[in-house]
Motif scaffolding. Structure first.
Motif, PDB file in Angstrom:
ATOM      1  N   LEU A  23      62.494 -23.858  83.015  1.00 51.10           N
ATOM      2  CA  LEU A  23      63.040 -24.653  84.114  1.00 51.10           C
ATOM      3  C   LEU A  23      61.969 -25.211  85.042  1.00 51.10           C
ATOM      4  CD1 LEU A  23      66.118 -22.447  85.078  1.00 51.10           C
ATOM      5  CD2 LEU A  23      66.098 -24.526  83.709  1.00 51.10           C
ATOM      6  N   ARG A  24      60.741 -24.762  84.865  1.00 52.21           N
ATOM      7  CA  ARG A  24      59.612 -25.191  85.705  1.00 52.21           C
ATOM      8  C   ARG A  24      59.921 -25.015  87.191  1.00 52.21           C
ATOM      9  NH1 ARG A  24      58.480 -30.252  81.952  1.00 52.21           N
ATOM     10  NH2 ARG A  24      57.267 -29.172  80.379  1.00 52.21           N
ATOM     11  N   ILE A  25      60.297 -23.793  87.532  1.00 53.26           N
ATOM     12  CA  ILE A  25      60.606 -23.445  88.919  1.00 53.26           C
ATOM     13  C   ILE A  25      59.291 -23.336  89.690  1.00 53.26           C
ATOM     14  CG2 ILE A  25      61.651 -21.698  90.412  1.00 53.26           C
ATOM     15  CD1 ILE A  25      63.463 -20.975  88.029  1.00 53.26           C
ATOM     16  N   PRO A  26      59.221 -23.901  90.901  1.00 60.71           N
ATOM     17  CA  PRO A  26      57.990 -23.811  91.695  1.00 60.71           C
ATOM     18  C   PRO A  26      57.593 -22.351  91.974  1.00 60.71           C
ATOM     19  CG  PRO A  26      59.485 -25.411  92.657  1.00 60.71           C
ATOM     20  CD  PRO A  26      60.231 -24.712  91.559  1.00 60.71           C
ATOM     21  N   THR A  27      56.308 -22.110  92.033  1.00 61.92           N
ATOM     22  CA  THR A  27      55.772 -20.768  92.208  1.00 61.92           C
ATOM     23  C   THR A  27      56.284 -20.109  93.484  1.00 61.92           C
ATOM     24  OG1 THR A  27      53.778 -21.458  91.047  1.00 61.92           O
ATOM     25  CG2 THR A  27      53.657 -19.412  92.269  1.00 61.92           C
ATOM     26  N   ILE A  28      56.393 -20.853  94.565  1.00 63.88           N
ATOM     27  CA  ILE A  28      56.845 -20.275  95.834  1.00 63.88           C
ATOM     28  C   ILE A  28      58.280 -19.764  95.720  1.00 63.88           C
ATOM     29  CG2 ILE A  28      57.614 -22.459  96.836  1.00 63.88           C
ATOM     30  CD1 ILE A  28      55.916 -19.605  98.739  1.00 63.88           C
ATOM     31  N   ILE A  29      59.116 -20.479  94.993  1.00 69.31           N
ATOM     32  CA  ILE A  29      60.506 -20.051  94.803  1.00 69.31           C
ATOM     33  C   ILE A  29      60.536 -18.756  93.988  1.00 69.31           C
ATOM     34  CG2 ILE A  29      62.741 -20.671  93.815  1.00 69.31           C
ATOM     35  CD1 ILE A  29      61.978 -22.282  96.296  1.00 69.31           C
ATOM     36  N   ILE A  30      59.712 -18.671  92.982  1.00 61.95           N
ATOM     37  CA  ILE A  30      59.652 -17.459  92.159  1.00 61.95           C
ATOM     38  C   ILE A  30      59.193 -16.277  93.003  1.00 61.95           C
ATOM     39  CG2 ILE A  30      58.468 -16.370  90.213  1.00 61.95           C
ATOM     40  CD1 ILE A  30      58.361 -19.207  88.949  1.00 61.95           C
ATOM     41  N   ARG A  31      58.148 -16.480  93.787  1.00 60.44           N
ATOM     42  CA  ARG A  31      57.641 -15.387  94.628  1.00 60.44           C
ATOM     43  C   ARG A  31      58.663 -14.945  95.664  1.00 60.44           C
ATOM     44  NH1 ARG A  31      51.396 -17.254  95.752  1.00 60.44           N
ATOM     45  NH2 ARG A  31      50.661 -16.876  93.631  1.00 60.44           N
ATOM     46  N   LEU A  32      59.330 -15.899  96.286  1.00 56.78           N
ATOM     47  CA  LEU A  32      60.345 -15.546  97.285  1.00 56.78           C
ATOM     48  C   LEU A  32      61.528 -14.820  96.648  1.00 56.78           C
ATOM     49  CD1 LEU A  32      60.378 -18.708  99.578  1.00 56.78           C
ATOM     50  CD2 LEU A  32      59.588 -16.408 100.164  1.00 56.78           C
ATOM     51  N   SER A  33      61.941 -15.252  95.471  1.00 58.56           N
ATOM     52  CA  SER A  33      63.066 -14.580  94.817  1.00 58.56           C
ATOM     53  C   SER A  33      62.679 -13.166  94.386  1.00 58.56           C
ATOM     54  CB  SER A  33      63.579 -15.398  93.638  1.00 58.56           C
ATOM     55  OG  SER A  33      62.576 -15.564  92.670  1.00 58.56           O
ATOM     56  N   ARG A  34      61.458 -12.982  93.927  1.00 64.74           N
ATOM     57  CA  ARG A  34      61.003 -11.627  93.573  1.00 64.74           C
ATOM     58  C   ARG A  34      60.909 -10.736  94.802  1.00 64.74           C
ATOM     59  NH1 ARG A  34      56.492 -12.792  88.851  1.00 64.74           N
ATOM     60  NH2 ARG A  34      58.031 -13.395  87.282  1.00 64.74           N
ATOM     61  N   LEU A  35      60.450 -11.292  95.922  1.00 67.31           N
ATOM     62  CA  LEU A  35      60.399 -10.532  97.171  1.00 67.31           C
ATOM     63  C   LEU A  35      61.805 -10.130  97.604  1.00 67.31           C
ATOM     64  CD1 LEU A  35      58.868  -9.458  99.665  1.00 67.31           C
ATOM     65  CD2 LEU A  35      59.154 -11.732 100.666  1.00 67.31           C
ATOM     66  N   PHE A  36      62.726 -11.074  97.519  1.00 64.97           N
ATOM     67  CA  PHE A  36      64.115 -10.784  97.885  1.00 64.97           C
ATOM     68  C   PHE A  36      64.696  -9.682  97.009  1.00 64.97           C
ATOM     69  CE2 PHE A  36      68.671 -11.607  97.286  1.00 64.97           C
ATOM     70  CZ  PHE A  36      69.103 -11.425  98.591  1.00 64.97           C
ATOM     71  N   MET A  37      64.457  -9.765  95.702  1.00 56.94           N
ATOM     72  CA  MET A  37      64.980  -8.739  94.796  1.00 56.94           C
ATOM     73  C   MET A  37      64.350  -7.373  95.076  1.00 56.94           C
ATOM     74  SD  MET A  37      67.368 -10.039  93.139  1.00 56.94           S
ATOM     75  CE  MET A  37      67.663  -8.710  92.009  1.00 56.94           C
ATOM     76  N   ALA A  38      63.065  -7.349  95.421  1.00 54.50           N
ATOM     77  CA  ALA A  38      62.405  -6.090  95.763  1.00 54.50           C
ATOM     78  C   ALA A  38      63.022  -5.494  97.025  1.00 54.50           C
ATOM     79  CB  ALA A  38      60.910  -6.308  95.950  1.00 54.50           C
ATOM     80  N   LEU A  39      63.325  -6.336  98.011  1.00 55.99           N
ATOM     81  CA  LEU A  39      63.961  -5.850  99.236  1.00 55.99           C
ATOM     82  C   LEU A  39      65.365  -5.318  98.957  1.00 55.99           C
ATOM     83  CD1 LEU A  39      62.839  -8.569 101.791  1.00 55.99           C
ATOM     84  CD2 LEU A  39      62.113  -6.185 101.705  1.00 55.99           C
ATOM     85  N   VAL A  40      66.119  -6.028  98.137  1.00 59.53           N
ATOM     86  CA  VAL A  40      67.468  -5.567  97.779  1.00 59.53           C
ATOM     87  C   VAL A  40      67.390  -4.222  97.069  1.00 59.53           C
ATOM     88  CG1 VAL A  40      69.446  -6.044  96.277  1.00 59.53           C
ATOM     89  CG2 VAL A  40      68.523  -7.841  97.734  1.00 59.53           C
TER      90      VAL A  40
END
Length: 87
Positions: A23-40
């Motif tokens: 999907l060629r998702i931007p790196t910042i979106i990937i990092r933010l989503s991983r951070l969110f999942m880690a917090l959850v």
């Protein structure tokens, strides 16, 4: 048994990496989503640990009082109700 879980987790990570690349998702979106999942995951683990400690260290009457204090005064609490109460 835990080894199987680790292998499955590795497969899930590979699957998400492939989806991100496709999907060629931007790196910042990937990092933010991983951070969110880690917090959850951290909040979930903390809530589960809190409820485990509560049930292991308190009498049934103390747990019932705790539930009533926080507005969960039914005796037939479902798992989701306990999860919300622990959080």
């Amino acid at each position: 048994f835990k080894l199987v879980r680790l292998i499955r987790a590795g497969q899930v990570v590979k699957m998400f990496d492939a989806i991100e690349e496709y999907l060629r998702i931007p790196t910042i979106i990937i990092r933010l989503s991983r951070l969110f999942m880690a917090l959850v995951l951290m909040v979930h683990s903390t809530a589960c640990t809190f409820w485990l400690v509560k049930t292991l260290t308190c009498t049934p009457d103390e747990i019932r009082d705790f539930q009533q204090l926080h507005g969960f005064d039914r005796s037939d609490l479902h798992l989701m109700d306990k999860y919300l109460l622990a959080g």
